[in-house]
Write a protein that holds these residues in place. Structure first.
Motif, short mmCIF file in Angstrom:
data_model
loop_
_atom_site.label_atom_id
_atom_site.label_comp_id
_atom_site.label_asym_id
_atom_site.label_seq_id
_atom_site.Cartn_x
_atom_site.Cartn_y
_atom_site.Cartn_z
N THR A 47 10.15 -1.95 -15.39
CA THR A 47 9.06 -1.56 -15.29
C THR A 47 8.42 -1.06 -13.90
N CYS A 48 7.40 -0.61 -13.73
CA CYS A 48 6.92 -0.34 -12.33
C CYS A 48 5.45 -0.37 -12.40
N ILE A 49 4.81 -0.27 -11.37
CA ILE A 49 3.45 -0.01 -11.21
C ILE A 49 3.08 0.40 -9.65
N THR A 50 2.31 1.64 -9.89
CA THR A 50 1.94 2.01 -8.47
C THR A 50 0.75 1.08 -7.79
N TRP A 51 0.98 0.83 -6.60
CA TRP A 51 0.17 -0.08 -6.01
C TRP A 51 -1.15 0.25 -5.83
N ASN A 52 -1.47 1.69 -5.61
CA ASN A 52 -2.89 2.09 -5.21
C ASN A 52 -3.45 2.56 -6.62
N SER A 75 1.50 -6.32 -13.62
CA SER A 75 0.36 -6.12 -12.89
C SER A 75 0.31 -6.64 -11.40
N ARG A 76 -0.63 -6.13 -11.01
CA ARG A 76 -0.81 -6.71 -9.40
C ARG A 76 -2.11 -7.20 -9.06
N ASP A 77 -1.94 -7.89 -7.90
CA ASP A 77 -3.02 -8.86 -7.39
C ASP A 77 -3.11 -8.09 -5.90
N ILE A 78 -4.07 -7.28 -5.66
CA ILE A 78 -4.23 -6.73 -4.25
C ILE A 78 -4.50 -7.67 -3.34
N ALA A 103 0.91 -1.42 -0.13
CA ALA A 103 -0.06 0.08 -0.17
C ALA A 103 0.79 1.16 0.15
N THR A 104 0.51 2.16 -0.88
CA THR A 104 1.35 3.42 -0.96
C THR A 104 2.48 3.44 -1.89
N TYR A 105 2.90 2.13 -2.03
CA TYR A 105 4.27 1.81 -2.80
C TYR A 105 4.09 1.60 -4.24
N THR A 106 5.39 2.20 -4.81
CA THR A 106 5.55 1.71 -6.54
C THR A 106 6.48 0.69 -6.26
N ASP A 120 17.29 -10.53 -23.22
CA ASP A 120 16.42 -10.21 -21.91
C ASP A 120 17.19 -11.04 -20.66
N THR A 121 18.20 -11.90 -20.98
CA THR A 121 18.97 -12.69 -20.15
C THR A 121 19.28 -11.71 -19.07
N ALA A 122 19.17 -12.14 -17.79
CA ALA A 122 19.50 -11.24 -16.65
C ALA A 122 19.16 -11.77 -15.39
N VAL A 123 19.30 -11.21 -14.13
CA VAL A 123 18.93 -11.48 -13.01
C VAL A 123 17.89 -10.39 -12.92
N TYR A 124 16.53 -10.62 -12.46
CA TYR A 124 15.52 -9.70 -12.17
C TYR A 124 15.33 -9.53 -10.89
N PHE A 125 15.04 -8.33 -10.62
CA PHE A 125 14.90 -7.95 -9.13
C PHE A 125 13.74 -7.12 -8.91
N CYS A 126 12.78 -7.39 -7.89
CA CYS A 126 11.66 -6.58 -7.76
C CYS A 126 12.11 -5.61 -6.42
N ALA A 127 11.49 -4.79 -6.60
CA ALA A 127 11.92 -3.44 -5.64
C ALA A 127 10.63 -2.70 -5.27
N ALA A 128 10.49 -1.94 -4.14
CA ALA A 128 9.38 -1.40 -3.71
C ALA A 128 9.76 0.30 -3.10
N GLY A 129 9.25 1.14 -3.08
CA GLY A 129 9.45 2.38 -2.47
C GLY A 129 8.43 3.19 -2.66
N VAL A 130 8.35 4.15 -1.63
CA VAL A 130 7.43 5.41 -1.91
C VAL A 130 8.21 6.24 -2.77
N THR A 131 8.05 6.25 -3.88
CA THR A 131 8.65 7.02 -4.94
C THR A 131 8.15 8.37 -5.48
N ASN A 132 8.96 9.31 -5.99
CA ASN A 132 8.56 10.44 -6.67
C ASN A 132 8.76 9.90 -8.08
N TRP A 133 7.04 10.10 -8.41
CA TRP A 133 7.00 9.41 -9.89
C TRP A 133 8.05 9.87 -11.06
N GLY A 134 8.58 11.06 -10.94
CA GLY A 134 9.45 11.44 -11.62
C GLY A 134 10.97 10.92 -11.80
N ARG A 135 11.11 10.24 -10.85
CA ARG A 135 12.33 9.52 -10.55
C ARG A 135 12.06 8.05 -10.54
#
Length: 123
Positions: free
Chosen positions: A47-52, A69-72, A28-31, A88-103
């Protein structure tokens, strides 16, 4: 804590779906973003998605092929990857934060990181 899963080995043109689940809390409130690091290369935004609101953004290299996509109810973010390419071969990481959308493309905006999952695309 973030738990990424779903990586594997796939042939070019194939598909994979990655998952990023939050334990001990909610998004909640995270990107929530996906980054990747290929061998010998810098970490890059995917890529990223805003949770709210479900607002999304994509790197040009994956537009039209990847979908975030997200499943609330499950507190989980997914990355559907289609038409995979060897680059596309790589290690993929997910990350979350309360971000400034411009950044949103900056890894510095995210203060919670998963452990990474390997995606290998063979030619």
């Amino acid at each position: 804590q973030l738990q990424a899963s779903g990586g594997g080995l796939v042939q070019a043109g194939g598909s994979l779906r990655l998952s990023c689940a939050a334990s001990g809390g909610t998004f909640a409130t995270y990107t929530v973003a996906w980054f990747r690091r290929a061998p010998g290369k810098e970490r890059e935004f995917v890529t990223c998605i805003t949770w709210n609101y479900g607002t999304t953004a994509y790197a040009d290299s994956v537009k039209g092929r990847f979908t975030v996509s997200r499943d609330i109810a499950k507190n989980t973010v997914y990355l559907q990857m289609n038409s995979l390419k060897p680059e596309d071969t790589a290690v993929y990481f997910c990350a979350a934060g309360v971000t400034n959308w411009g950044r949103r493309l900056s890894a510095d905006e995210y203060n919670h990181w998963g452990q990474g999952t390997q995606v290998t695309v063979s030619s």
